[in-house]
Design an enzyme around this catalytic site. Structure first.
Site, PDB file in Angstrom:
ATOM      1  N   HIS A 101       0.836  -1.205   0.000  1.00  0.00           N
ATOM      2  CA  HIS A 101       0.000   0.000   0.000  1.00  0.00           C
ATOM      3  C   HIS A 101       0.866   1.248   0.000  1.00  0.00           C
ATOM      4  CE1 HIS A 101       1.054  -0.537   4.230  1.00  0.00           C
ATOM      5  NE2 HIS A 101       0.741   0.732   4.446  1.00  0.00           N
ATOM      6  N   ASP A 103       0.481   5.096   1.841  1.00  0.00           N
ATOM      7  CA  ASP A 103      -0.228   5.534   3.041  1.00  0.00           C
ATOM      8  C   ASP A 103      -1.427   6.427   2.721  1.00  0.00           C
ATOM      9  OD1 ASP A 103       1.363   4.197   4.890  1.00  0.00           O
ATOM     10  OD2 ASP A 103       2.819   5.834   5.004  1.00  0.00           O
ATOM     11  N   HIS A 257       4.708   0.232   0.028  1.00  0.00           N
ATOM     12  CA  HIS A 257       5.558  -0.499   0.960  1.00  0.00           C
ATOM     13  C   HIS A 257       4.788  -1.648   1.602  1.00  0.00           C
ATOM     14  CE1 HIS A 257       3.666   2.770   3.277  1.00  0.00           C
ATOM     15  NE2 HIS A 257       3.707   1.952   4.315  1.00  0.00           N
ATOM     16  N   ARG A 273       5.579   6.754  13.171  1.00  0.00           N
ATOM     17  CA  ARG A 273       5.476   7.336  11.829  1.00  0.00           C
ATOM     18  C   ARG A 273       4.908   8.743  11.893  1.00  0.00           C
ATOM     19  NH1 ARG A 273       1.126   4.807   7.990  1.00  0.00           N
ATOM     20  NH2 ARG A 273      -0.131   6.548   8.744  1.00  0.00           N
TER      21      ARG A 273
END
Length: 309
Positions: A101, A103, A257, A273
């Site tokens: 995916h 983000d 990723h 993150r």
């Protein structure tokens, strides 16, 4: 030390033809010189994902201060608000997002970049792989390029968990999933977006895709697999084996990723993150993405590229 000297101390070690570089000679934080920040930006645009070793000094506050040098940090997540104030905890106790995916593609203003810092790591496994969606587009035969450029896809935060997750998750994972889906988002994006800084064309896909506009479910699944398989070709990827003190930054407009679930349940993996506000994607035909459901104003500004320039 002059800014020119600081920029010269940045060492970029290329990790692959299409994607990935390690950056040496930089101590991340909010006090970097403009020249060093410019060098980091340039490396990110060229290599799509960049890695920094030995950033043991970095705290959540320092990570946030550094993020502000590269752009405008978003709130941690459009729907998940209980897992951090400045950063989102990517924590194996809440589940494992082991699927490809980019983000937060279910909102109209897709983040331009993410900054991930290792906090707790399993004794083995738990690496992350990134893929260049620019290289994926470039590798398509011309007829498939033209087809992809005409397509638009609907992305949603209620994607098919059953395809890659256990049907009966543990209570922590179930609670996280419910919070993730607590507000419904649906956005129509071009399947090929034009990168606002480099001008490169990239495939905009990943596991939040629900369906291609104008196609049946079966047709969408078949075409999605065909295009998504281009993204995840090994030649288009780089894999990072985490160590404590590592920081990764990736261009969310040019990559997907996958966090690899190859460690046992007793092992704990946690990273923090921070995402940076992006613009609204634009297709090859000049059409922008269209929000269908959900308002992301509280999550992120829409980056003004003129101000960044």
């Amino acid at each position: 030390m002059s800014s020119d000297h600081a920029a010269e101390s940045v060492s970029v070690v290329k990790l692959g033809t299409h994607i990935g570089a390690r950056i040496d000679g930089v101590r991340l934080g909010g006090d970097l010189t403009p020249a060093t920040v410019a060098a980091i930006r340039a490396a990110l645009n060229e290599h799509k994902v960049i890695f920094f070793r030995d950033q043991h000094h970095l705290t959540e506050d320092g990570q946030h201060e550094f993020a502000q040098l590269l752009g405008s940090p978003t709130t941690p997540h459009p729907t998940v608000t209980s897992k951090g104030v400045k950063s989102l905890a990517i924590d194996s106790h809440h589940g494992r997002a082991n699927s490809w995916h980019s983000d937060v593609t279910f909102v109209d203003r897709i983040p331009k970049a993410s900054i991930l810092r290792a906090v707790t790591l399993p004794s083995y496994g738990g690496s992350t792989t990134w893929a260049s969606t620019v290289a994926a587009y470039a590798s398509l035969p011309e007829p498939l390029k033209r087809l992809a450029e005409e397509l638009r896809a609907v992305h949603t935060n209620k994607y098919d968990y059953a395809a890659s997750h256990e049907e009966q998750p543990d209570p922590n994972a179930q609670a996280y999933r419910e919070e993730f889906q607590s507000t419904y988002y649906e956005t129509e994006h071009p399947v090929v977006r034009v990168h606002p800084e480099t001008g490169e064309r990239a495939l905009l896909l990943g596991h939040f895709v629900k369906q291609f506009v104008g196609l049946s479910t079966n047709e969408s699944h078949a075409l999605f697999r065909l295009l998504q398989d281009r993204v995840t070709r090994l030649e288009h990827t780089t894999r990072w084996n985490w160590s404590l003190g590592d920081v990764a930054i990736w261009d969310n407009r040019a990559t997907q990723h996958y966090a690899i679930d190859d460690y046992d349940g007793a092992e704990h993996r946690k990273l923090t993150r921070i995402t940076l506000a992006g613009d609204i994607p634009v297709g090859v035909d000049g059409r922008t993405s269209l929000s269908i459901a959900g308002n992301a104003d509280h999550y992120s500004i829409i980056e003004d590229l003129a101000e960044v320039a």
